[in-house]
Design a protein around this motif. Structure first.
Motif, short mmCIF file in Angstrom:
data_model
loop_
_atom_site.label_atom_id
_atom_site.label_comp_id
_atom_site.label_asym_id
_atom_site.label_seq_id
_atom_site.Cartn_x
_atom_site.Cartn_y
_atom_site.Cartn_z
N LYS A 61 7.23 3.09 -9.28
CA LYS A 61 7.79 3.76 -10.35
C LYS A 61 6.84 3.36 -11.46
CE LYS A 61 12.38 2.56 -9.99
NZ LYS A 61 13.59 1.91 -10.53
N LEU A 62 6.03 2.22 -11.65
CA LEU A 62 5.16 1.67 -12.57
C LEU A 62 3.95 2.49 -12.53
CD1 LEU A 62 4.89 -0.46 -14.62
CD2 LEU A 62 3.73 -1.89 -13.02
N ASP A 100 1.93 -11.04 -9.29
CA ASP A 100 1.15 -11.48 -8.41
C ASP A 100 0.63 -10.10 -7.81
OD1 ASP A 100 4.02 -12.27 -6.10
OD2 ASP A 100 3.20 -10.49 -6.98
N ARG A 109 15.05 -6.89 1.14
CA ARG A 109 15.37 -6.32 0.09
C ARG A 109 14.66 -6.52 -1.14
NH1 ARG A 109 20.47 -5.81 -3.47
NH2 ARG A 109 19.37 -6.81 -5.46
N ILE A 110 13.96 -7.58 -1.21
CA ILE A 110 13.00 -7.94 -2.40
C ILE A 110 11.65 -7.24 -2.03
CG2 ILE A 110 11.77 -9.74 -3.42
CD1 ILE A 110 13.81 -11.79 -2.48
N ALA A 119 9.61 -0.64 -7.25
CA ALA A 119 9.13 -1.03 -8.51
C ALA A 119 7.81 -0.54 -9.01
CB ALA A 119 9.43 -2.10 -9.04
N THR A 164 6.48 -7.23 -11.84
CA THR A 164 5.49 -6.43 -10.80
C THR A 164 4.12 -6.79 -10.92
OG1 THR A 164 5.90 -4.62 -12.29
CG2 THR A 164 6.78 -4.35 -10.05
N ASP A 165 3.84 -7.20 -12.21
CA ASP A 165 2.47 -7.61 -12.26
C ASP A 165 2.32 -9.29 -12.39
OD1 ASP A 165 2.82 -6.00 -15.69
OD2 ASP A 165 3.25 -7.77 -14.99
N SER A 209 13.43 -2.55 -15.53
CA SER A 209 13.44 -2.15 -14.16
C SER A 209 13.50 -0.54 -13.67
CB SER A 209 14.67 -2.65 -13.46
OG SER A 209 15.87 -1.99 -13.90
N ASN A 210 13.65 0.27 -14.54
CA ASN A 210 13.66 1.74 -14.50
C ASN A 210 12.36 1.99 -14.57
OD1 ASN A 210 15.68 3.39 -14.09
ND2 ASN A 210 16.80 3.06 -15.81
N GLU A 211 11.49 1.37 -15.49
CA GLU A 211 10.04 1.63 -15.65
C GLU A 211 9.24 1.18 -14.69
OE1 GLU A 211 8.22 2.77 -18.86
OE2 GLU A 211 10.07 4.04 -18.61
N GLY A 212 9.72 0.11 -13.86
CA GLY A 212 9.07 -0.48 -12.86
C GLY A 212 8.51 -1.74 -13.24
N HIS A 213 8.66 -2.37 -14.52
CA HIS A 213 7.97 -3.30 -14.77
C HIS A 213 8.79 -4.55 -14.06
CE1 HIS A 213 5.61 -1.80 -17.88
NE2 HIS A 213 6.99 -1.01 -18.34
N ILE A 214 9.79 -4.53 -13.85
CA ILE A 214 10.42 -5.74 -13.12
C ILE A 214 11.33 -5.22 -11.97
CG2 ILE A 214 10.54 -7.13 -15.06
CD1 ILE A 214 13.56 -6.31 -15.29
N TYR A 215 11.78 -5.89 -11.03
CA TYR A 215 12.78 -5.34 -9.86
C TYR A 215 13.59 -6.69 -9.71
CZ TYR A 215 9.18 -8.06 -7.10
OH TYR A 215 8.50 -9.08 -6.79
N SER A 216 14.64 -6.49 -9.01
CA SER A 216 15.75 -7.51 -8.83
C SER A 216 15.35 -8.05 -7.39
CB SER A 216 17.00 -6.98 -8.78
OG SER A 216 17.33 -5.93 -7.67
N THR A 217 15.56 -9.28 -7.28
CA THR A 217 15.19 -9.92 -5.94
C THR A 217 16.43 -10.36 -5.30
OG1 THR A 217 15.29 -11.97 -7.18
CG2 THR A 217 13.13 -10.95 -7.21
N VAL A 218 16.74 -11.53 -5.07
CA VAL A 218 18.04 -11.99 -4.26
C VAL A 218 19.28 -11.27 -4.57
CG1 VAL A 218 17.09 -14.25 -3.49
CG2 VAL A 218 18.10 -14.04 -5.69
N ASP A 219 19.29 -10.86 -5.75
CA ASP A 219 20.69 -10.32 -6.11
C ASP A 219 20.63 -9.59 -7.59
OD1 ASP A 219 21.14 -12.12 -8.19
OD2 ASP A 219 21.80 -13.54 -7.01
N ASP A 220 21.45 -8.91 -7.92
CA ASP A 220 21.14 -8.25 -9.02
C ASP A 220 21.04 -8.91 -10.65
OD1 ASP A 220 20.95 -5.62 -8.10
OD2 ASP A 220 23.10 -5.26 -8.26
#
Lengths: 20, 104
Positions: free
Chosen positions: A14-15, B104, A3-4, A11, B101-102, B84-95
């Motif tokens: 999207k970016l 690594d 999932r991750i 993401a 994203t940048d 998260s909409n912009e894609g800068h971040i994303y959720s991992t183990v849960d919400d």
């Protein structure tokens, strides 16, 4: 963990789409 | 919605990496790098904190809240939503856990 990866891939897409 | 035309090459936004990596405690005192990327200062603050977290699970909402004392919970959520909409971040183990994203 799968999932991750999926979330990360989504993401990054999207970016990328934002910064063309 | 806008279809991107491929082939333009990557003129990606140069995300300024602040040179204050060692300074973990501080609150953002406004300043220039609070206005990068067209994000609001709040969004930037949230993004900055998430970026600074190197764990594989990213940063939990509780931790964000603890570090952003004085910031409205809804404001934090909105910032997370936007990022998260912009894609800068994303959720991992849960919400409630986010990673940049940048990172690594």
């Amino acid at each position: 963990l799968e999932r991750i990866q999926r979330n990360k891939a989504a993401a990054l897409q999207k970016l990328a789409a934002r910064h063309v | 919605n806008a279809q991107s035309t491929p082939g333009g090459g990557g003129t990606s936004v140069a995300l300024s990496t602040p040179a204050r990596a060692g300074n973990t405690g501080g609150s953002f005192t406004g300043g220039v790098d609070a206005q990068t990327n067209g994000l609001t200062p709040h969004q930037n603050q949230v993004l900055f904190l998430i970026k600074s977290c190197k764990g594989s699970e990213g940063m939990g909402f509780e931790e964000l809240k603890a570090r952003l004392q004085g910031m409205n919970v809804n404001t934090i959520k909105q910032a997370l939503d936007f990022l998260s909409n912009e894609g800068h971040i994303y959720s991992t183990v849960d919400d409630d856990h986010y990673k940049s994203t940048d990172g690594d």
